[in-house]
Design a protein around this motif. Structure first.
Motif, PDB file in Angstrom:
ATOM      1  N   GLU A  92       0.855  -1.183   0.000  1.00 20.62           N
ATOM      2  CA  GLU A  92       0.000   0.000   0.000  1.00 20.62           C
ATOM      3  C   GLU A  92       0.892   1.236   0.000  1.00 20.62           C
ATOM      4  O   GLU A  92       1.937   1.259   0.653  1.00 20.62           O
ATOM      5  N   ASN A  93       0.486   2.268  -0.700  1.00 23.84           N
ATOM      6  CA  ASN A  93       1.261   3.503  -0.736  1.00 23.84           C
ATOM      7  C   ASN A  93       1.246   4.195   0.622  1.00 23.84           C
ATOM      8  O   ASN A  93       2.224   4.829   1.032  1.00 23.84           O
ATOM      9  N   GLU A  94       0.140   4.070   1.342  1.00 19.86           N
ATOM     10  CA  GLU A  94       0.044   4.647   2.678  1.00 19.86           C
ATOM     11  C   GLU A  94       0.826   3.767   3.648  1.00 19.86           C
ATOM     12  O   GLU A  94       0.522   2.578   3.817  1.00 19.86           O
ATOM     13  N   MET A  95       1.849   4.326   4.272  1.00 19.29           N
ATOM     14  CA  MET A  95       2.775   3.539   5.073  1.00 19.29           C
ATOM     15  C   MET A  95       2.107   2.772   6.207  1.00 19.29           C
ATOM     16  O   MET A  95       2.485   1.643   6.508  1.00 19.29           O
ATOM     17  N   LYS A  96       1.108   3.367   6.839  1.00 19.89           N
ATOM     18  CA  LYS A  96       0.452   2.698   7.962  1.00 19.89           C
ATOM     19  C   LYS A  96      -0.332   1.472   7.528  1.00 19.89           C
ATOM     20  O   LYS A  96      -0.640   0.604   8.353  1.00 19.89           O
ATOM     21  N   ARG A  97      -0.668   1.395   6.252  1.00 22.16           N
ATOM     22  CA  ARG A  97      -1.441   0.259   5.754  1.00 22.16           C
ATOM     23  C   ARG A  97      -0.582  -0.742   4.986  1.00 22.16           C
ATOM     24  O   ARG A  97      -1.035  -1.842   4.674  1.00 22.16           O
ATOM     25  N   ASP A  98       0.637  -0.355   4.694  1.00 24.95           N
ATOM     26  CA  ASP A  98       1.519  -1.201   3.895  1.00 24.95           C
ATOM     27  C   ASP A  98       1.907  -2.473   4.644  1.00 24.95           C
ATOM     28  O   ASP A  98       2.256  -2.424   5.821  1.00 24.95           O
ATOM     29  N   LYS A  99       1.846  -3.613   3.955  1.00 25.95           N
ATOM     30  CA  LYS A  99       2.174  -4.898   4.570  1.00 25.95           C
ATOM     31  C   LYS A  99       3.361  -5.574   3.875  1.00 25.95           C
ATOM     32  O   LYS A  99       3.568  -6.774   4.020  1.00 25.95           O
ATOM     33  N   THR A 100       4.126  -4.798   3.117  1.00 28.72           N
ATOM     34  CA  THR A 100       5.257  -5.353   2.375  1.00 28.72           C
ATOM     35  C   THR A 100       6.366  -5.835   3.297  1.00 28.72           C
ATOM     36  O   THR A 100       6.923  -6.922   3.104  1.00 28.72           O
ATOM     37  N   CYS A 101       6.683  -5.034   4.295  1.00 38.89           N
ATOM     38  CA  CYS A 101       7.835  -5.309   5.166  1.00 38.89           C
ATOM     39  C   CYS A 101       7.364  -5.611   6.585  1.00 38.89           C
ATOM     40  O   CYS A 101       7.154  -4.695   7.382  1.00 38.89           O
ATOM     41  N   GLN A 102       7.211  -6.877   6.909  1.00 32.71           N
ATOM     42  CA  GLN A 102       6.611  -7.263   8.179  1.00 32.71           C
ATOM     43  C   GLN A 102       7.606  -7.722   9.237  1.00 32.71           C
ATOM     44  O   GLN A 102       7.220  -7.959  10.381  1.00 32.71           O
ATOM     45  N   PHE A 103       8.887  -7.841   8.870  1.00 34.94           N
ATOM     46  CA  PHE A 103       9.868  -8.352   9.817  1.00 34.94           C
ATOM     47  C   PHE A 103      10.971  -7.324  10.049  1.00 34.94           C
ATOM     48  O   PHE A 103      11.632  -6.882   9.112  1.00 34.94           O
ATOM     49  N   THR A 104      11.155  -6.929  11.308  1.00 39.70           N
ATOM     50  CA  THR A 104      12.171  -5.944  11.654  1.00 39.70           C
ATOM     51  C   THR A 104      13.509  -6.629  11.915  1.00 39.70           C
ATOM     52  O   THR A 104      13.613  -7.514  12.760  1.00 39.70           O
ATOM     53  N   ILE A 105      14.513  -6.211  11.175  1.00 33.99           N
ATOM     54  CA  ILE A 105      15.872  -6.732  11.341  1.00 33.99           C
ATOM     55  C   ILE A 105      16.610  -5.926  12.412  1.00 33.99           C
ATOM     56  O   ILE A 105      17.292  -6.476  13.270  1.00 33.99           O
ATOM     57  N   LEU A 106      16.439  -4.604  12.372  1.00 31.01           N
ATOM     58  CA  LEU A 106      17.112  -3.716  13.322  1.00 31.01           C
ATOM     59  C   LEU A 106      16.336  -2.416  13.434  1.00 31.01           C
ATOM     60  O   LEU A 106      15.823  -1.905  12.448  1.00 31.01           O
TER      61      LEU A 106
END
Length: 207
Positions: A92-106
């Motif tokens: 999603e273009n809206e960052m709060k709705r975007d589900k592309t990056c779900q895993f935090t590395i750091l």
């Protein structure tokens, strides 16, 4: 001039985020250069392998470009091929709705993450967590301002998210230890049942 323009753009992005509740990915400047250790087509195993990520400010930009960056996050992101027909991974273009990056590395303070005054290239080694599912991925870095809004990014792939992709093989629901335990239990059950019938047959003959 270029530095001032980037700063003004980032400031406007932050204001938009405050006023409308979210930042748009399309408004972010790609100012960070990010590399990850896996090569195109590599297959890594969740819970076993590690990824080394390096990132820095694009050296073609003025050194003051990142003066207002206060935090950096490295994220493991789904490639388009692993998002198809999966709404829970949708971009999603809206960052709060975007589900592309779900895993935090750091997640770390921006300046501390570099560890030195000249803000040279920094690296971080991440052990792939056991809950990372089987999919094709890339790595993205987000820079944040003091208000906690995304203001810039960088990623290991191109704009179409088609190059420098790698695979992670997730952990299935079955484990070797469970398979061994199940096999042992089954064998014990068969032997017990065989012993029961043998004993009953012996008693029948005795009577």
């Amino acid at each position: 001039m270029a530095s001032s323009l980037l700063f003004i753009t980032s400031l406007l992005v932050g204001l938009v985020g405050c006023c409308y509740g979210s930042v748009l990915f399309s408004s972010l400047n790609r100012t960070l250069v990010v590399h990850a250790s896996p090569k195109q087509g590599d297959v890594l195993r969740a819970g076993e392998n590690k990824i080394t990520v390096t990132w820095t400010l694009n050296q073609t930009l003025p050194a003051s470009t990142d003066d207002h960056y206060t935090k950096v996050k490295l994220k493991l992101c789904y490639a388009p091929i692993s998002q198809k027909d999966r709404a829970w991974r949708k971009t999603e273009n809206e960052m709060k709705r975007d589900k592309t990056c779900q895993f935090t590395i750091l997640a770390a303070p921006y300046y501390d993450s570099f560890g030195n005054a000249d803000k040279s290239r920094q690296s971080f080694e991440w052990a792939i967590e056991r809950d990372v599912p089987t999919a094709t991925y890339f790595v993205r870095a987000y820079a944040y301002d003091s208000a906690g809004a995304e203001v810039a990014y960088g990623q290991t792939t191109d704009g179409n998210k088609a190059s420098n992709l790698f695979d992670v093989q997730g952990i299935s629901g079955r484990h070797v230890s469970l398979d061994i335990a199940a096999a042992t239990f089954s064998a014990f059950s068969v032997l017990t049942l065989f012993g029961f019938f043998f004993n009953e047959k012996r008693k029948a003959r005795a009577s």
